[in-house]
Design an enzyme around this catalytic site. Sequence first.
Site, PDB file in Angstrom:
ATOM      1  N   VAL A   1      -3.666  -3.209   6.817  1.00  0.00           N
ATOM      2  CA  VAL A   1      -3.306  -3.542   5.378  1.00  0.00           C
ATOM      3  C   VAL A   1      -1.789  -3.900   5.320  1.00  0.00           C
ATOM      4  O   VAL A   1      -1.003  -2.792   5.473  1.00  0.00           O
ATOM      5  CB  VAL A   1      -3.784  -2.344   4.243  1.00  0.00           C
ATOM      6  CG1 VAL A   1      -3.095  -2.596   2.833  1.00  0.00           C
ATOM      7  CG2 VAL A   1      -5.234  -2.213   4.247  1.00  0.00           C
ATOM      8  N   PRO A   2      -1.403  -5.075   5.277  1.00  0.00           N
ATOM      9  CA  PRO A   2      -0.156  -5.220   5.774  1.00  0.00           C
ATOM     10  C   PRO A   2       1.205  -5.011   4.552  1.00  0.00           C
ATOM     11  O   PRO A   2       1.757  -5.857   4.124  1.00  0.00           O
ATOM     12  CB  PRO A   2      -0.047  -7.042   5.782  1.00  0.00           C
ATOM     13  CG  PRO A   2      -1.187  -7.267   4.787  1.00  0.00           C
ATOM     14  CD  PRO A   2      -2.353  -6.078   4.592  1.00  0.00           C
ATOM     15  N   CYS A   3       1.416  -3.808   4.642  1.00  0.00           N
ATOM     16  CA  CYS A   3       2.374  -3.219   3.590  1.00  0.00           C
ATOM     17  C   CYS A   3       3.884  -3.528   4.077  1.00  0.00           C
ATOM     18  O   CYS A   3       4.526  -3.738   3.339  1.00  0.00           O
ATOM     19  CB  CYS A   3       2.214  -1.629   3.564  1.00  0.00           C
ATOM     20  SG  CYS A   3       2.504  -0.799   4.881  1.00  0.00           S
ATOM     21  N   HIS A   4       4.017  -4.230   5.223  1.00  0.00           N
ATOM     22  CA  HIS A   4       5.201  -4.538   5.857  1.00  0.00           C
ATOM     23  C   HIS A   4       5.517  -5.968   4.936  1.00  0.00           C
ATOM     24  O   HIS A   4       6.626  -6.376   5.150  1.00  0.00           O
ATOM     25  CB  HIS A   4       5.201  -4.798   7.474  1.00  0.00           C
ATOM     26  CG  HIS A   4       3.913  -5.857   7.931  1.00  0.00           C
ATOM     27  ND1 HIS A   4       2.673  -5.386   8.258  1.00  0.00           N
ATOM     28  CD2 HIS A   4       3.899  -7.173   8.140  1.00  0.00           C
ATOM     29  CE1 HIS A   4       2.203  -6.410   8.446  1.00  0.00           C
ATOM     30  NE2 HIS A   4       2.895  -7.489   8.407  1.00  0.00           N
ATOM     31  N   ARG A   5       4.553  -6.676   4.469  1.00  0.00           N
ATOM     32  CA  ARG A   5       4.891  -7.762   3.792  1.00  0.00           C
ATOM     33  C   ARG A   5       5.369  -7.666   2.357  1.00  0.00           C
ATOM     34  O   ARG A   5       5.363  -8.686   1.581  1.00  0.00           O
ATOM     35  CB  ARG A   5       3.512  -8.681   3.884  1.00  0.00           C
ATOM     36  CG  ARG A   5       2.958  -9.157   5.103  1.00  0.00           C
ATOM     37  CD  ARG A   5       1.869 -10.028   5.165  1.00  0.00           C
ATOM     38  NE  ARG A   5       1.188  -9.833   6.366  1.00  0.00           N
ATOM     39  CZ  ARG A   5      -0.025 -10.252   6.554  1.00  0.00           C
ATOM     40  NH1 ARG A   5      -0.843 -10.396   5.679  1.00  0.00           N
ATOM     41  NH2 ARG A   5      -0.553 -10.110   7.927  1.00  0.00           N
TER      42      ARG A   5
END
Lengths: 179, 161
Positions: free
Chosen positions: A146-150
């Site tokens: 779940v790409p919270c880095h984006r």
Amino acid sequence: MTSLPDLTAAFEDAGLIDVAYTIEPSPVGDLLVAVTPRGLLTLSYNNDLSPIAASISPRILYVPARTDSVRRQLEEYFARKRQSFDLDLDFRLARQGFGRRVLAATARIPYGQVSTYKGVATEAGSPRAFRAAGTALGANPLPVVVPCHRVLHADGGLGGYTGGVERKQTLLALEGVTG
Amino acid sequence: MPGKRVPEGVELPPFQTLLDTHARDVHRFLVASVGHVDADDCYQETWVSALRAYPRLRSAQNLRSWLFTIANHKALDHHRARARRPMPVAEIPEQPDVPGGDSDFEFAVAELPPKQRTAVALRYILDAGYPEIATMMNISEAAARRNVHEGLKRLRHDLTP
């Protein structure tokens, strides 16, 4: 030293492995990979099993074979050969309600693109709750997948990250996002 | 919070920690209790039973004693089952003894009467104290001392050439 009999098959046969885990090396450091029969439970940068023992089950065993599909997809992702993950996810360690909707909105941000805290808060139904969105992402039990880095600040600032901002930069660079 | 299956206030460590910490000692105890041939079966039964019961534990104290209590039960079950079967003429060891190992001692311990066997195994193979032995065997501390003493006397007799 004689080796002890392996118990994994017996535990499997008895259906008693509630959580299987391994530690997987990656370009952003060692990742704790934990899976349940429902799917991937967590990827964690801090290798701490105690929250899992407390809220899911203490029947936690080191069974790398159970995590094979996750490890393979992670390897492909870090080798730039995979842009999205095809995995069942177990969201029991995630927050409910708004926090869960923030994760769902974040999961829809495509590879190599970014959104803002306000953007995911809006998608989750509360445009003004961007701080709460940041908090929810800070508690994301499934980073990378779940790409919270984006998710960045609206002014272009990097914002925070569960595993530290350096990891966030590494992941964005891997995906070709230039800041 | 999701899935409140663990009783409030009890923080049990991940089961893998118990395995990593105690697996070798549980196996040694069972080798002394039932012999090399049957130790592996008892070992597996012990850990499956422990894993099954683990989330219901009311306390994270004395996990080691809890494990050895289970192992001791499995060993006693094993001896009871064997007593009901006709005795084989001789048990053929699967592999020769390791020279200089503890095997002679452990084999001799396995031949002791059940309570002495358990007490001696706990005392001299696992270095357990008498209060701990008493807890694991559910007997008094005096009885634990007596069983160790009687067991050692018999061992001295058996192992003297």
